[in-house]
Design a protein around this motif. Structure first.
Motif, short mmCIF file in Angstrom:
data_model
loop_
_atom_site.label_atom_id
_atom_site.label_comp_id
_atom_site.label_asym_id
_atom_site.label_seq_id
_atom_site.Cartn_x
_atom_site.Cartn_y
_atom_site.Cartn_z
N MET A 170 13.04 40.12 41.77
CA MET A 170 13.21 39.23 40.65
C MET A 170 12.41 39.74 39.46
N LEU A 171 13.05 39.82 38.31
CA LEU A 171 12.35 40.25 37.10
C LEU A 171 11.95 39.03 36.27
N TYR A 172 10.77 39.10 35.71
CA TYR A 172 10.28 38.02 34.88
C TYR A 172 10.75 38.20 33.44
N SER A 173 10.86 37.10 32.73
CA SER A 173 11.28 37.11 31.33
C SER A 173 10.20 37.74 30.45
N LEU A 174 10.60 38.63 29.59
CA LEU A 174 9.65 39.23 28.65
C LEU A 174 9.19 38.21 27.61
N GLU A 175 10.07 37.31 27.24
CA GLU A 175 9.74 36.32 26.21
C GLU A 175 8.56 35.45 26.62
N ALA A 176 8.39 35.23 27.90
CA ALA A 176 7.27 34.42 28.38
C ALA A 176 5.93 35.10 28.11
N GLY A 177 5.91 36.42 27.98
CA GLY A 177 4.67 37.15 27.75
C GLY A 177 4.29 37.31 26.30
N ILE A 178 5.20 36.99 25.38
CA ILE A 178 4.92 37.19 23.96
C ILE A 178 3.73 36.37 23.48
N PRO A 179 3.65 35.06 23.77
CA PRO A 179 2.49 34.29 23.29
C PRO A 179 1.15 34.84 23.78
N GLN A 180 1.08 35.25 25.03
CA GLN A 180 -0.18 35.79 25.56
C GLN A 180 -0.53 37.11 24.87
N ALA A 181 0.45 37.98 24.68
CA ALA A 181 0.19 39.25 24.00
C ALA A 181 -0.27 39.01 22.57
N LEU A 182 0.36 38.07 21.87
CA LEU A 182 -0.04 37.77 20.49
C LEU A 182 -1.45 37.18 20.44
N ALA A 183 -1.82 36.38 21.43
CA ALA A 183 -3.18 35.83 21.46
C ALA A 183 -4.21 36.96 21.57
N TYR A 184 -3.95 37.94 22.42
CA TYR A 184 -4.85 39.10 22.51
C TYR A 184 -4.86 39.88 21.21
N MET A 185 -3.70 40.05 20.61
CA MET A 185 -3.61 40.83 19.37
C MET A 185 -4.31 40.12 18.21
N LEU A 186 -4.29 38.78 18.18
CA LEU A 186 -5.00 38.04 17.13
C LEU A 186 -6.51 38.22 17.22
N ALA A 187 -7.00 38.57 18.39
CA ALA A 187 -8.44 38.81 18.58
C ALA A 187 -8.84 40.21 18.16
N HIS A 188 -7.91 40.99 17.64
CA HIS A 188 -8.19 42.36 17.18
C HIS A 188 -9.32 42.31 16.16
#
Length: 79
Positions: free
Chosen positions: A1-19
């Motif tokens: 089963m593959l997970y949705s990529l869209e579900a990971g966008i908020p978490q990735a953006l949260a890390y990126m905002l901490a740049h």
């Protein structure tokens, strides 16, 4: 089963905002092991992000593109 990529966008953006250097764009990607989406976040003024189209390792041409982008990421980290 593959997970949705869209579900990971908020978490990735949260890390990126901490740049730590908000003057430069932050780059990232999300993957479910087969598919990749690359992200770019700019923080001048209101934070805005853009995403690439979905690259799939099932496609031969996409594999080379994913490797090229990851290589560019590694060069950006060395700067």
């Amino acid at each position: 089963m593959l997970y949705s990529l869209e579900a990971g966008i908020p978490q990735a953006l949260a890390y990126m905002l901490a740049h730590p250097n908000s003057q430069k764009p932050a780059f990232g990607f999300i993957s479910n092991g087969i598919d990749f989406v690359f992200l770019k976040l700019t923080q001048q003024g209101t934070p805005k992000y853009a995403q690439s189209y979905r690259f799939s390792l099932d496609s031969r041409d996409d594999l080379y593109t994913v490797l090229k982008v990851l290589k560019q990421f590694s060069q950006l980290l060395r700067e």
